[in-house]
Scaffold this motif. Structure first.
Motif, PDB file in Angstrom:
ATOM      1  N   ILE A 762      13.280  29.278 -18.264  1.00  0.00           N
ATOM      2  CA  ILE A 762      12.540  30.544 -18.349  1.00  0.00           C
ATOM      3  C   ILE A 762      13.091  31.333 -19.532  1.00  0.00           C
ATOM      4  O   ILE A 762      14.289  31.623 -19.589  1.00  0.00           O
ATOM      5  CB  ILE A 762      12.679  31.362 -17.052  1.00  0.00           C
ATOM      6  CG1 ILE A 762      12.102  30.583 -15.863  1.00  0.00           C
ATOM      7  CG2 ILE A 762      11.983  32.713 -17.189  1.00  0.00           C
ATOM      8  CD1 ILE A 762      12.287  31.272 -14.526  1.00  0.00           C
ATOM      9  N   LEU A 763      12.211  31.648 -20.472  1.00  0.00           N
ATOM     10  CA  LEU A 763      12.644  32.368 -21.674  1.00  0.00           C
ATOM     11  C   LEU A 763      13.083  33.785 -21.316  1.00  0.00           C
ATOM     12  O   LEU A 763      12.363  34.517 -20.631  1.00  0.00           O
ATOM     13  CB  LEU A 763      11.503  32.421 -22.685  1.00  0.00           C
ATOM     14  CG  LEU A 763      11.841  33.033 -24.047  1.00  0.00           C
ATOM     15  CD1 LEU A 763      12.845  32.157 -24.785  1.00  0.00           C
ATOM     16  CD2 LEU A 763      10.585  33.214 -24.875  1.00  0.00           C
ATOM     17  N   ASN A 764      14.265  34.152 -21.788  1.00  0.00           N
ATOM     18  CA  ASN A 764      14.765  35.508 -21.550  1.00  0.00           C
ATOM     19  C   ASN A 764      13.915  36.538 -22.287  1.00  0.00           C
ATOM     20  O   ASN A 764      13.184  36.214 -23.233  1.00  0.00           O
ATOM     21  CB  ASN A 764      16.210  35.642 -22.019  1.00  0.00           C
ATOM     22  CG  ASN A 764      17.180  34.947 -21.097  1.00  0.00           C
ATOM     23  OD1 ASN A 764      16.867  34.696 -19.941  1.00  0.00           O
ATOM     24  ND2 ASN A 764      18.362  34.632 -21.600  1.00  0.00           N
ATOM     25  N   GLY A 765      14.031  37.762 -21.872  1.00  0.00           N
ATOM     26  CA  GLY A 765      13.409  38.871 -22.583  1.00  0.00           C
ATOM     27  C   GLY A 765      14.482  39.825 -23.071  1.00  0.00           C
ATOM     28  O   GLY A 765      15.676  39.541 -23.006  1.00  0.00           O
ATOM     29  N   ILE A 766      14.041  40.976 -23.580  1.00  0.00           N
ATOM     30  CA  ILE A 766      14.978  42.013 -24.004  1.00  0.00           C
ATOM     31  C   ILE A 766      14.588  43.326 -23.332  1.00  0.00           C
ATOM     32  O   ILE A 766      13.454  43.500 -22.867  1.00  0.00           O
ATOM     33  CB  ILE A 766      14.990  42.191 -25.537  1.00  0.00           C
ATOM     34  CG1 ILE A 766      13.593  42.565 -26.050  1.00  0.00           C
ATOM     35  CG2 ILE A 766      15.509  40.953 -26.231  1.00  0.00           C
ATOM     36  CD1 ILE A 766      13.554  42.906 -27.526  1.00  0.00           C
ATOM     37  N   SER A 988       9.134  37.254 -17.733  1.00  0.00           N
ATOM     38  CA  SER A 988      10.237  36.432 -17.240  1.00  0.00           C
ATOM     39  C   SER A 988      10.570  36.763 -15.789  1.00  0.00           C
ATOM     40  O   SER A 988      10.819  35.876 -14.966  1.00  0.00           O
ATOM     41  CB  SER A 988      11.470  36.637 -18.123  1.00  0.00           C
ATOM     42  OG  SER A 988      11.185  36.325 -19.469  1.00  0.00           O
ATOM     43  N   ALA A 989      10.571  38.066 -15.463  1.00  0.00           N
ATOM     44  CA  ALA A 989      10.868  38.476 -14.089  1.00  0.00           C
ATOM     45  C   ALA A 989       9.808  37.959 -13.129  1.00  0.00           C
ATOM     46  O   ALA A 989      10.116  37.584 -11.987  1.00  0.00           O
ATOM     47  CB  ALA A 989      10.970  39.995 -14.013  1.00  0.00           C
ATOM     48  N   SER A 990       8.550  37.923 -13.574  1.00  0.00           N
ATOM     49  CA  SER A 990       7.487  37.373 -12.721  1.00  0.00           C
ATOM     50  C   SER A 990       7.719  35.897 -12.434  1.00  0.00           C
ATOM     51  O   SER A 990       7.457  35.415 -11.320  1.00  0.00           O
ATOM     52  CB  SER A 990       6.129  37.578 -13.399  1.00  0.00           C
ATOM     53  OG  SER A 990       5.846  38.951 -13.548  1.00  0.00           O
ATOM     54  N   GLN A 991       8.219  35.158 -13.444  1.00  0.00           N
ATOM     55  CA  GLN A 991       8.509  33.739 -13.222  1.00  0.00           C
ATOM     56  C   GLN A 991       9.654  33.559 -12.225  1.00  0.00           C
ATOM     57  O   GLN A 991       9.594  32.685 -11.359  1.00  0.00           O
ATOM     58  CB  GLN A 991       8.853  33.072 -14.558  1.00  0.00           C
ATOM     59  CG  GLN A 991       7.673  32.964 -15.505  1.00  0.00           C
ATOM     60  CD  GLN A 991       8.054  32.356 -16.831  1.00  0.00           C
ATOM     61  OE1 GLN A 991       8.586  33.013 -17.727  1.00  0.00           O
ATOM     62  NE2 GLN A 991       7.795  31.079 -16.981  1.00  0.00           N
ATOM     63  N   TYR A 992      10.706  34.391 -12.360  1.00  0.00           N
ATOM     64  CA  TYR A 992      11.791  34.325 -11.379  1.00  0.00           C
ATOM     65  C   TYR A 992      11.283  34.717  -9.991  1.00  0.00           C
ATOM     66  O   TYR A 992      11.649  34.098  -8.981  1.00  0.00           O
ATOM     67  CB  TYR A 992      12.940  35.243 -11.795  1.00  0.00           C
ATOM     68  CG  TYR A 992      13.908  34.608 -12.763  1.00  0.00           C
ATOM     69  CD1 TYR A 992      14.823  33.643 -12.333  1.00  0.00           C
ATOM     70  CD2 TYR A 992      13.913  34.948 -14.109  1.00  0.00           C
ATOM     71  CE1 TYR A 992      15.705  33.054 -13.211  1.00  0.00           C
ATOM     72  CE2 TYR A 992      14.796  34.363 -15.003  1.00  0.00           C
ATOM     73  CZ  TYR A 992      15.695  33.414 -14.557  1.00  0.00           C
ATOM     74  OH  TYR A 992      16.569  32.813 -15.430  1.00  0.00           O
TER      75      TYR A 992
END
Length: 1011
Positions: A762-766, A988-992
């Protein structure tokens, strides 16, 4: 030089070659055959109305098929010292040259024995070119002669150099012999001079003694005169005096003086000889220099000889092809004579009927295709058989793939069904919520309430059921608990607890309960990207309505000013370690609205009072102790989390500890999620050390559990977390694929492939609120994508701050913020500094290195560019300066050898700096080349390269500079585009969140099936 190199002139169809001072052979002028154009009346096809003018043959260097191979031609000092070897070289060279000349002459005689005048069309059988055959043969002969002559020149020059070198070495040996003889004579003379000096010193002492005696004699004479002695008496006294001894000493002194004079003359002679020796030494040095020049010339000639040998191999191939061509030409000549009459008739027919000629041409082309097809029919048949076999194999594989796909589809459908059931349950529970209204208060408020409730429970001031209900009311932001708190916040604790107890009633949870156990969290304890990820992901999940809590070690070096309402609880949690129980203080506080528990071990080793986060020799003991203490805290606090999320090797111990020790104790409601942010760091250690935290080594030290691949006596915490976790993630999709290979997996690729069904990238964000140029307090001038004037002002301000030139606003500024470690491609960063200057840019680097040799190297580079007007290196980390560099840079380089995710490229684009990155890991998932036609236009946002070398880097770097300088409007559009890309944590949070829900739904379904 004993001989002069010849000069070869090739012009106007003549080959001229002379060699001076060569006694073994002589060369004269050879005339190249002049090209003649003869009319060919027998041409069957005439594509052009006139014949092309043949080009004059170009002279090329060629060498004989076999060159003389003699070791003495190489630069070998031992060979050159022997004159006989030099003679052998000369004889071998002369013999080889003679043989080559004879071979060339025989080949020329054979070629000159027959002539052909007609020109054969290239489209007919035989495949000859339209150039006249005689000219082809002439070109080949001239080429052979030119190459043979070049070889002869090279061999003769090598021979001359060898002879000159031999003579120089012989002269040098003679001079050295003379020098040794002179040195021996000098040594003898020095010994004689030392003996003479010693004798002179003895003579001087005797002279002094004589002078004393003379004084004594004078005194005696004076006394005798005073006593009125007679002359006879005086004579007797004199005879009795030591006058004889004085005379003897005087004579000896005179002899020594004479000998001393002679020695002085000898010394003068020796000095003259020494001067001659010095002059001889100077001559020797000159000869040595000349010898070195000869050696370099010889090496150069040997290099040319090597090239000539390569040309010789080409010449042998050319000769064989020429012989084959000659045979074909002879055969075609016979056929040509027979077809002359038929060709004349064909020409008449072609002149009368042009359409018929076109049909004949088409027919000939068809015949050629048919002949080609006939020749390749057998190969096609073999190819078809091979393809049929491959098709069968593919069909078998497709059948297997269909079966696997069907199983995966079935599994996916089951997962979707379970997920849908979970969603339905959550919806039903949401409908059954209490009718109380929600209050929109900051998360800091609700986190403070949650920590207060947990503190009451841990201090045994409320019961577990009451704590659970109050947590749920806090979780759903119930207006009733808000109103009660606001009413009684100024009262004492007992009254507040009584008011809260009256609120306890049944309520349903609106989301998941997630607890992160980690070693870092920004901004209180940040070392790398893990701290940023933990904070940003937790806040994003919190915004989605989930209850998120964090457990951290209490470091002495934390940023305590970033913690609100920090206080210690009135209880002590005991945890097992090294065979005994150790107490732990528990601190609570909020960090950016998130509830955080800080564990302070009361251990004699003072695990987290070291002044730094990582880098201690006992790091494994420190973090295995913390992992067990964190689980003990959750167990004693009565927590029932849905997800326990641990990060990197420091808290990887949580997974096996949870299932082996705490699930049997009742802490069994959670699914374990493990995220590895960099597989290069795995925390491997001897198995005996891991046993300190209570893990059963005999049970876990197995290849399918925690045993490291490098040794059966070592334990790998990351491997254990992969095996014992329900969800395993890493920080980008591409990195997830790379680590499943032997090159990128760091020894864990086998384990990851075995557990691939639960492994995802899962690609991180900022944090787009923190990294926002429109509100960034570190910047002197705020700006946005719609107003870029502030970016230019920030660039000028940074140039002034760092002492860089700001006169040319069109000069691009290249930025780089990184840790200087091999992973980050330090060799390409070093190259980028010089390449920026070559292309007319400026370069700014911010970063430090923990590697001593890299640190020293960049310190030296920084010193060299200390006062440069276009380059500046700041070898430390400065948060404020990093914001300024992001805002000021036109381009940003990220040339990593491997990069799990990388946040630099996202931050750079957020501030309008175009990234230049290598296609690896998270860089490949976030930077897409503007010149790649395979990439959709809406995704193109930077420049990328594949190979981690200077050539690959230059390909992307130069394209970026060219775009910047040649297309100003296009560059501004690209800046506007990258600044509007959404790199927030929402996706990303939605994927987690989806992974959490799927895992929880499967666990609940399993419990229902078992119950």
């Amino acid at each position: 030089m004993a001989g002069k190199l010849s000069t070869c002139f090739l012009s106007h169809g003549w080959s001229c070659c002379t060699v001076n001072d060569c006694k073994h052979f002589s060369l004269r002028f050879y005339s190249s055959p002049s090209p003649r154009l003869l009319t060919v009346s027998c041409k069957i096809r005439q594509r052009n109305s006139s014949l092309p003018q043949p080009r004059k043959p170009q002279s090329k260097k060629i060498v004989p098929t076999q060159l003389p191979q003699d070791d003495n031609l190489m630069s070998d000092d031992s060979g050159l010292s022997d004159s006989e070897n030099a003679d052998d070289v000369s004889n071998a060279s002369e013999k080889s040259i003679s043989n080559d000349i004879l071979a060339i002459q025989r080949f020329d005689d054979r070629n000159s024995s027959s002539t052909l005048t007609p020109s054969i069309d290239a489209d007919k059988g035989g495949g000859l070119s339209t150039v006249p055959l005689q000219d082809v043969i002439g070109m080949i002969r001239n080429a052979e002669k030119s190459r043979a002559f070049s070889l002869i020149l090279i061999l003769s020059n090598i021979h001359i150099l060898n002879q000159a070198r031999i003579h120089a070495i012989e002269d040098l040996e003679k001079i050295l012999g003379e020098k040794e003889a002179l040195q021996r004579e000098i040594n003898i003379l020095e010994m004689r001079l030392a003996e003479t000096d010693a004798r002179i010193r003895v003579a001087a002492q005797d002279k002094v003694h004589v002078e004393l005696l003379q004084d004594h004699l004078e005194k005696l004479r004076t006394e005798m005169s005073n006593r009125n002695r007679t002359p006879n008496e005086m004579q007797d006294i004199a005879l009795r005096s030591p006058d004889r001894q004085t005379r003897a000493l005087s004579e000896e002194l005179n002899a020594l003086r004479n000998e001393n004079t002679s020695l002085k003359d000898d010394l003068m002679t020796i000095k003259e000889q020494l001067n001659e020796v010095k002059r001889t030494d100077e001559r020797v040095e000159m000869l040595e220099k000349e010898c070195k020049i000869l050696e370099s010339s010889l090496k150069e000639m040997e290099y040319k000889l090597t090239l000539s040998q390569d040309d010789g191999a080409q010449l042998s191939t050319l000769r064989s092809e020429c012989e084959t061509l000659w045979d074909k030409v002879e055969h075609l000549q016979v056929l040509l004579d027979k077809s002359t009459s038929q060709a004349d008739q064909a020409i008449l027919v072609l002149q009368q009927n042009q359409e018929l000629r076109k049909k004949v041409e088409r027919l000939e082309e068809s015949l050629e295709d048919a002949s080609i097809y006939k020749l390749s029919s057998e190969k096609l048949q073999q190819y078809n058989n091979l393809m049929q076999q491959k098709i069968k194999l593919l069909e078998e594989r497709l059948e297997k793939s269909d079966a696997e796909i069907h199983s995966y589809v079935q599994l996916y459908q089951d997962s979707v069904k379970e997920f849908q059931d979970t969603l339905d349950n959550l919806k039903e529970e949401s409908k059954k919520k209490a009718s109380g209204k929600h209050v929109d208060m900051p998360w800091e408020f609700w986190s403070r309430l949650l920590l207060m409730v947990d503190a009451w429970f841990l201090e045994k001031k409320i019961h577990g059921d009451e704590a659970k209900l109050l947590r749920e009311m806090t979780w759903k932001k119930d207006a009733r608990i808000h109103d009660v708190y606001m009413e009684c916040k100024d009262k004492n604790e007992r009254e507040i607890i009584a008011s809260f107890r009256r609120l306890t009633s049944s309520s349903s949870s609106p989301g998941l309960r997630v607890i992160h156990i980690a070693a870092e969290m920004a901004p209180v304890a940040k070392v790398g990207g893990l701290g940023d990820v933990l904070s940003a992901l937790s806040k994003a999940l919190q915004k989605k309505g989930h209850l998120v809590e964090i457990v951290l070690p209490k470091y002495d070096c934390m940023q305590y000013e970033s913690i609100q309402d920090l206080r210690v609880l009135d209880l002590v949690v005991e945890s097992y370690f090294d065979g005994q129980l150790f107490k732990n203080k528990i601190w609570i506080g909020t960090v950016e609205g998130l509830p955080v528990y800080f564990i302070e071990p009361l251990h004699p080793a003072k695990f987290f009072w070291r002044g730094k986060t990582y880098g201690e020799p006992d790091d494994l003991k420190r973090f295995s102790f913390f992992s067990r203490a964190a689980l003990e805290l959750l167990h004693q606090a009565g927590k029932k989390p849905d997800i326990i999320h641990c990060h990197d090797w420091q808290t990887a111990f949580v997974a096996p500890l949870y299932w082996d020790l705490y699930a049997p104790k009742g802490l069994n409601s959670a699914r374990i999620c493990f995220t590895c942010h960099n597989f290069e760091y795995q925390g491997t250690a001897p198995a005996s050390e891991v046993a300190s935290c209570g893990l059963d080594i005999h049970h876990l030290n197995r290849p399918d559990r925690m045993q490291d691949h490098s040794s059966p006596d070592r334990i790998n915490p990351v491997k254990g977390a992969i095996v014992f976790s329900n969800i395993v993630t890493t920080v980008s999709p591409t990195y997830a694929q790379e680590v499943r290979t032997s090159q990128g997996g760091q020894g864990l690729h086998g384990t990851l492939n075995a557990h691939a069904q639960k492994f995802v990238g899962i690609l991180n964000g900022i944090d787009i609120d923190y990294w926002n140029p429109a509100t960034d307090s570190y910047l002197r001038f705020q700006y946005s994508a719609n107003d870029l004037e502030g970016k230019a002002e920030n660039k000028k301000a940074l140039q002034i701050q760092l002492g860089l030139s700001f006169s040319d606003s069109g000069r691009p500024l290249v930025g780089c913020i990184t840790r200087l470690v091999p992973q980050k491609g330090v060799h390409l960063i070093r190259h980028a500094i010089h390449r920026s200057l070559e292309l007319g840019g400026q370069f700014v680097l911010l970063g430090s290195s923990p590697v001593p040799n890299i640190r020293r190297e960049f310190e030296e580079i920084a010193k060299n560019f200390e006062n440069h007007e276009h380059v500046r290196l700041i070898l430390k980390y400065d948060e404020a300066l990093s914001h300024s560099i992001y805002a000021s840079s036109d381009m940003f380089i990220i040339p990593s050898i491997f990069e799990p995710c990388g946040l630099t490229q996202m931050i750079a684009m957020r501030y309008g700096a175009i990234p230049i990155a290598r296609k690896t890991g998270g860089l490949n998932d976030s930077v897409f080349d503007v010149d790649d036609d395979a990439v959709p236009v809406q995704l193109k946002n930077g420049y990328t390269f594949v190979t981690p070398d200077e050539q690959g880097f230059n390909g992307a770097f130069d394209r970026a500079f060219n775009h910047y300088k040649s297309d100003n409007e296009g560059w501004k559009e690209l800046i506007n585009k990258v600044m509007n890309i959404d790199f927030s944590w929402d996706t990303s949070a939605s994927q987690y969140e989806e992974l959490y829900l799927q895992s929880v739904s499967r666990a609940r379904a399993a419990r229902r099936a078992a119950g």
